[in-house]
Design a protein around this motif. Structure first.
Motif, PDB file in Angstrom:
ATOM      1  N   TYR A   7       0.865  -1.178   0.000  1.00 43.74           N
ATOM      2  CA  TYR A   7       0.000   0.000   0.000  1.00 43.74           C
ATOM      3  C   TYR A   7       0.900   1.226   0.000  1.00 43.74           C
ATOM      4  O   TYR A   7       1.689   1.432   0.926  1.00 43.74           O
ATOM      5  CB  TYR A   7      -0.922  -0.015   1.210  1.00 43.74           C
ATOM      6  N   TYR A   8       0.786   2.018  -1.053  1.00 44.43           N
ATOM      7  CA  TYR A   8       1.671   3.160  -1.271  1.00 44.43           C
ATOM      8  C   TYR A   8       0.927   4.425  -0.857  1.00 44.43           C
ATOM      9  O   TYR A   8       0.020   4.891  -1.545  1.00 44.43           O
ATOM     10  CB  TYR A   8       2.063   3.206  -2.747  1.00 44.43           C
ATOM     11  N   VAL A   9       1.290   4.973   0.304  1.00 42.30           N
ATOM     12  CA  VAL A   9       0.575   6.095   0.907  1.00 42.30           C
ATOM     13  C   VAL A   9       1.234   7.412   0.497  1.00 42.30           C
ATOM     14  O   VAL A   9       2.443   7.591   0.669  1.00 42.30           O
ATOM     15  CB  VAL A   9       0.542   5.960   2.444  1.00 42.30           C
ATOM     16  N   MET A  10       0.409   8.306  -0.057  1.00 49.16           N
ATOM     17  CA  MET A  10       0.900   9.602  -0.540  1.00 49.16           C
ATOM     18  C   MET A  10       0.037  10.715   0.042  1.00 49.16           C
ATOM     19  O   MET A  10      -1.071  10.470   0.502  1.00 49.16           O
ATOM     20  CB  MET A  10       0.790   9.679  -2.067  1.00 49.16           C
ATOM     21  N   GLY A  11       0.546  11.928  -0.068  1.00 50.95           N
ATOM     22  CA  GLY A  11      -0.240  13.093   0.333  1.00 50.95           C
ATOM     23  C   GLY A  11       0.662  14.288   0.501  1.00 50.95           C
ATOM     24  O   GLY A  11       1.836  14.139   0.850  1.00 50.95           O
ATOM     25  N   PRO A  12       0.145  15.477   0.244  1.00 52.93           N
ATOM     26  CA  PRO A  12       0.964  16.677   0.401  1.00 52.93           C
ATOM     27  C   PRO A  12       1.311  16.946   1.862  1.00 52.93           C
ATOM     28  O   PRO A  12       0.647  16.451   2.773  1.00 52.93           O
ATOM     29  CB  PRO A  12       0.075  17.783  -0.176  1.00 52.93           C
ATOM     30  N   SER A  13       2.331  17.749   2.067  1.00 51.34           N
ATOM     31  CA  SER A  13       2.725  18.126   3.421  1.00 51.34           C
ATOM     32  C   SER A  13       1.549  18.756   4.143  1.00 51.34           C
ATOM     33  O   SER A  13       0.819  19.567   3.572  1.00 51.34           O
ATOM     34  CB  SER A  13       3.882  19.131   3.386  1.00 51.34           C
ATOM     35  N   THR A  71      13.901   4.460  -4.157  1.00 47.80           N
ATOM     36  CA  THR A  71      14.564   5.685  -3.674  1.00 47.80           C
ATOM     37  C   THR A  71      14.033   6.873  -4.466  1.00 47.80           C
ATOM     38  O   THR A  71      13.542   6.725  -5.588  1.00 47.80           O
ATOM     39  CB  THR A  71      16.101   5.637  -3.846  1.00 47.80           C
ATOM     40  N   TRP A  72      14.140   8.061  -3.851  1.00 47.66           N
ATOM     41  CA  TRP A  72      13.814   9.301  -4.541  1.00 47.66           C
ATOM     42  C   TRP A  72      14.442  10.451  -3.779  1.00 47.66           C
ATOM     43  O   TRP A  72      14.961  10.277  -2.671  1.00 47.66           O
ATOM     44  CB  TRP A  72      12.304   9.490  -4.684  1.00 47.66           C
ATOM     45  N   GLU A  73      14.415  11.618  -4.409  1.00 42.11           N
ATOM     46  CA  GLU A  73      14.908  12.838  -3.788  1.00 42.11           C
ATOM     47  C   GLU A  73      13.782  13.853  -3.715  1.00 42.11           C
ATOM     48  O   GLU A  73      12.964  13.943  -4.633  1.00 42.11           O
ATOM     49  CB  GLU A  73      16.054  13.436  -4.609  1.00 42.11           C
ATOM     50  N   ALA A  74      13.745  14.609  -2.646  1.00 48.14           N
ATOM     51  CA  ALA A  74      12.768  15.685  -2.492  1.00 48.14           C
ATOM     52  C   ALA A  74      13.274  16.672  -1.447  1.00 48.14           C
ATOM     53  O   ALA A  74      13.822  16.256  -0.417  1.00 48.14           O
ATOM     54  CB  ALA A  74      11.408  15.133  -2.067  1.00 48.14           C
ATOM     55  N   HIS A  75      13.105  17.947  -1.730  1.00 51.92           N
ATOM     56  CA  HIS A  75      13.440  19.016  -0.780  1.00 51.92           C
ATOM     57  C   HIS A  75      14.891  18.910  -0.284  1.00 51.92           C
ATOM     58  O   HIS A  75      15.173  19.156   0.886  1.00 51.92           O
ATOM     59  CB  HIS A  75      12.474  19.014   0.402  1.00 51.92           C
ATOM     60  N   GLY A  76      15.799  18.506  -1.169  1.00 54.19           N
ATOM     61  CA  GLY A  76      17.211  18.417  -0.824  1.00 54.19           C
ATOM     62  C   GLY A  76      17.592  17.209   0.009  1.00 54.19           C
ATOM     63  O   GLY A  76      18.717  17.130   0.511  1.00 54.19           O
ATOM     64  N   LEU A  77      16.677  16.260   0.175  1.00 54.78           N
ATOM     65  CA  LEU A  77      16.944  15.055   0.960  1.00 54.78           C
ATOM     66  C   LEU A  77      16.802  13.810   0.085  1.00 54.78           C
ATOM     67  O   LEU A  77      16.105  13.824  -0.921  1.00 54.78           O
ATOM     68  CB  LEU A  77      15.963  14.953   2.137  1.00 54.78           C
ATOM     69  N   HIS A  78      17.458  12.736   0.507  1.00 53.63           N
ATOM     70  CA  HIS A  78      17.323  11.437  -0.148  1.00 53.63           C
ATOM     71  C   HIS A  78      16.432  10.551   0.712  1.00 53.63           C
ATOM     72  O   HIS A  78      16.582  10.509   1.940  1.00 53.63           O
ATOM     73  CB  HIS A  78      18.695  10.769  -0.321  1.00 53.63           C
ATOM     74  N   TYR A  79      15.513   9.853   0.051  1.00 55.28           N
ATOM     75  CA  TYR A  79      14.562   8.969   0.728  1.00 55.28           C
ATOM     76  C   TYR A  79      14.692   7.565   0.154  1.00 55.28           C
ATOM     77  O   TYR A  79      14.878   7.401  -1.049  1.00 55.28           O
ATOM     78  CB  TYR A  79      13.120   9.437   0.495  1.00 55.28           C
ATOM     79  N   GLY A  80      14.538   6.557   1.005  1.00 48.30           N
ATOM     80  CA  GLY A  80      14.561   5.183   0.532  1.00 48.30           C
ATOM     81  C   GLY A  80      13.602   4.301   1.313  1.00 48.30           C
ATOM     82  O   GLY A  80      13.322   4.547   2.488  1.00 48.30           O
ATOM     83  N   ILE A  81      13.085   3.301   0.608  1.00 43.21           N
ATOM     84  CA  ILE A  81      12.301   2.231   1.228  1.00 43.21           C
ATOM     85  C   ILE A  81      13.193   1.002   1.175  1.00 43.21           C
ATOM     86  O   ILE A  81      13.654   0.602   0.097  1.00 43.21           O
ATOM     87  CB  ILE A  81      10.982   1.976   0.465  1.00 43.21           C
ATOM     88  N   GLY A  82      13.454   0.405   2.321  1.00 44.12           N
ATOM     89  CA  GLY A  82      14.392  -0.710   2.400  1.00 44.12           C
ATOM     90  C   GLY A  82      13.948  -1.950   1.639  1.00 44.12           C
ATOM     91  O   GLY A  82      12.755  -2.220   1.496  1.00 44.12           O
ATOM     92  N   GLY A  83      14.926  -2.695   1.161  1.00 39.34           N
ATOM     93  CA  GLY A  83      14.664  -3.933   0.437  1.00 39.34           C
ATOM     94  C   GLY A  83      13.963  -4.983   1.281  1.00 39.34           C
ATOM     95  O   GLY A  83      13.420  -5.946   0.731  1.00 39.34           O
ATOM     96  N   GLU A  84      13.922  -4.790   2.587  1.00 39.09           N
ATOM     97  CA  GLU A  84      13.245  -5.759   3.456  1.00 39.09           C
ATOM     98  C   GLU A  84      11.765  -5.883   3.132  1.00 39.09           C
ATOM     99  O   GLU A  84      11.153  -6.920   3.380  1.00 39.09           O
ATOM    100  CB  GLU A  84      13.436  -5.413   4.938  1.00 39.09           C
ATOM    101  N   VAL A  85      11.168  -4.828   2.532  1.00 38.34           N
ATOM    102  CA  VAL A  85       9.736  -4.914   2.229  1.00 38.34           C
ATOM    103  C   VAL A  85       9.448  -6.016   1.208  1.00 38.34           C
ATOM    104  O   VAL A  85       8.382  -6.628   1.243  1.00 38.34           O
ATOM    105  CB  VAL A  85       9.146  -3.569   1.754  1.00 38.34           C
ATOM    106  N   VAL A  86      10.393  -6.297   0.317  1.00 39.53           N
ATOM    107  CA  VAL A  86      10.215  -7.377  -0.662  1.00 39.53           C
ATOM    108  C   VAL A  86      10.113  -8.716   0.073  1.00 39.53           C
ATOM    109  O   VAL A  86       9.271  -9.556  -0.256  1.00 39.53           O
ATOM    110  CB  VAL A  86      11.380  -7.377  -1.679  1.00 39.53           C
ATOM    111  N   HIS A  87      10.948  -8.896   1.087  1.00 41.38           N
ATOM    112  CA  HIS A  87      10.924 -10.111   1.910  1.00 41.38           C
ATOM    113  C   HIS A  87       9.598 -10.220   2.661  1.00 41.38           C
ATOM    114  O   HIS A  87       8.986 -11.285   2.712  1.00 41.38           O
ATOM    115  CB  HIS A  87      12.113 -10.084   2.874  1.00 41.38           C
ATOM    116  N   TRP A  88       9.153  -9.110   3.240  1.00 43.74           N
ATOM    117  CA  TRP A  88       7.899  -9.122   3.993  1.00 43.74           C
ATOM    118  C   TRP A  88       6.724  -9.490   3.092  1.00 43.74           C
ATOM    119  O   TRP A  88       5.866 -10.284   3.464  1.00 43.74           O
ATOM    120  CB  TRP A  88       7.637  -7.756   4.619  1.00 43.74           C
ATOM    121  N   LEU A  89       6.681  -8.887   1.896  1.00 49.34           N
ATOM    122  CA  LEU A  89       5.600  -9.179   0.953  1.00 49.34           C
ATOM    123  C   LEU A  89       5.612 -10.651   0.552  1.00 49.34           C
ATOM    124  O   LEU A  89       4.566 -11.301   0.475  1.00 49.34           O
ATOM    125  CB  LEU A  89       5.726  -8.293  -0.293  1.00 49.34           C
TER     126      LEU A  89
END
Length: 195
Positions: A7-13, A71-89
């Motif tokens: 479930y990919y949760v999005m929304g503005p600040s 991974t992605w970049e936003a507002h001068g920061l780097h963001y990542g979702i760990g590879g562990e989610v593939v294992h969990w799924l």
């Protein structure tokens, strides 16, 4: 064992996405739902979500080793979702990730069966929350509010309104997950789950 759903949760600040996910993290485990932590090049004490703080060097090292699922970049920061989610799924867990609207297309490529969730709130509530955080000027907040209409919900999204009671928004998200409500864009039903 069937594979879990992402479930990919999005929304503005300012919509309270972090708060909704924190509520689900506290109440959703009994429903088989796991919330992934994000890895961010932001200090742990910076406030907001409960994330894993990394230096830029450590982030890039992990990325080069393929340790992130996204991974992605936003507002001068780097963001990542760990590879562990593939294992969990793979082990049947339903997983919520705190995503970015800007990285949604990449997420769909990586996880074609993902289920999008858009957390939203009224412009007045968003403006009040952004002002309370104290990170942006009135002009910057006004610019954020003006951009709200430029980010429509992706097709097939469940929309969670977080204007009032946090428990109601979190319960609505859990109920939508339990009901498998991703047959088309719709408003999540108000939930009265006994948690």
């Amino acid at each position: 064992m069937s594979e879990g759903c992402l479930y990919y949760v999005m929304g503005p600040s300012g919509v309270g996405k972090d708060s909704v996910l924190a509520w689900v993290r506290e109440h959703g485990v009994s429903h088989g739902v796991l919330c992934a932590h994000r890895y961010i090049t932001r200090p742990a004490h910076a406030g907001g979500e409960n994330h894993v703080a990394l230096s830029e060097a450590e982030f890039h090292s992990r990325k080069q080793r393929g340790l992130f699922a996204l991974t992605w970049e936003a507002h001068g920061l780097h963001y990542g979702i760990g590879g562990e989610v593939v294992h969990w799924l793979a082990h049947g867990a339903d997983v919520l990730v705190n995503g970015s609207r800007g990285a949604f297309a990449s997420a769909c490529e990586r996880f074609p069966a993902l289920r999008p969730v858009l957390v939203t709130a009224s412009p007045e509530v968003i403006a009040t929350r952004l002002a309370a955080r104290g990170r942006e000027s009135e002009t910057e907040i006004a610019a954020r509010i003006a951009r709200l209409g430029t980010y429509p919900a992706p097709p097939g999204s469940i929309v969670i309104h977080n204007d009032g009671c946090l428990a109601e928004a979190g319960s609505s998200l859990l109920q939508a997950i339990r009901s498998g409500a991703w047959d088309g864009q719709q408003e999540a039903p108000a939930s009265r789950l006994a948690l």
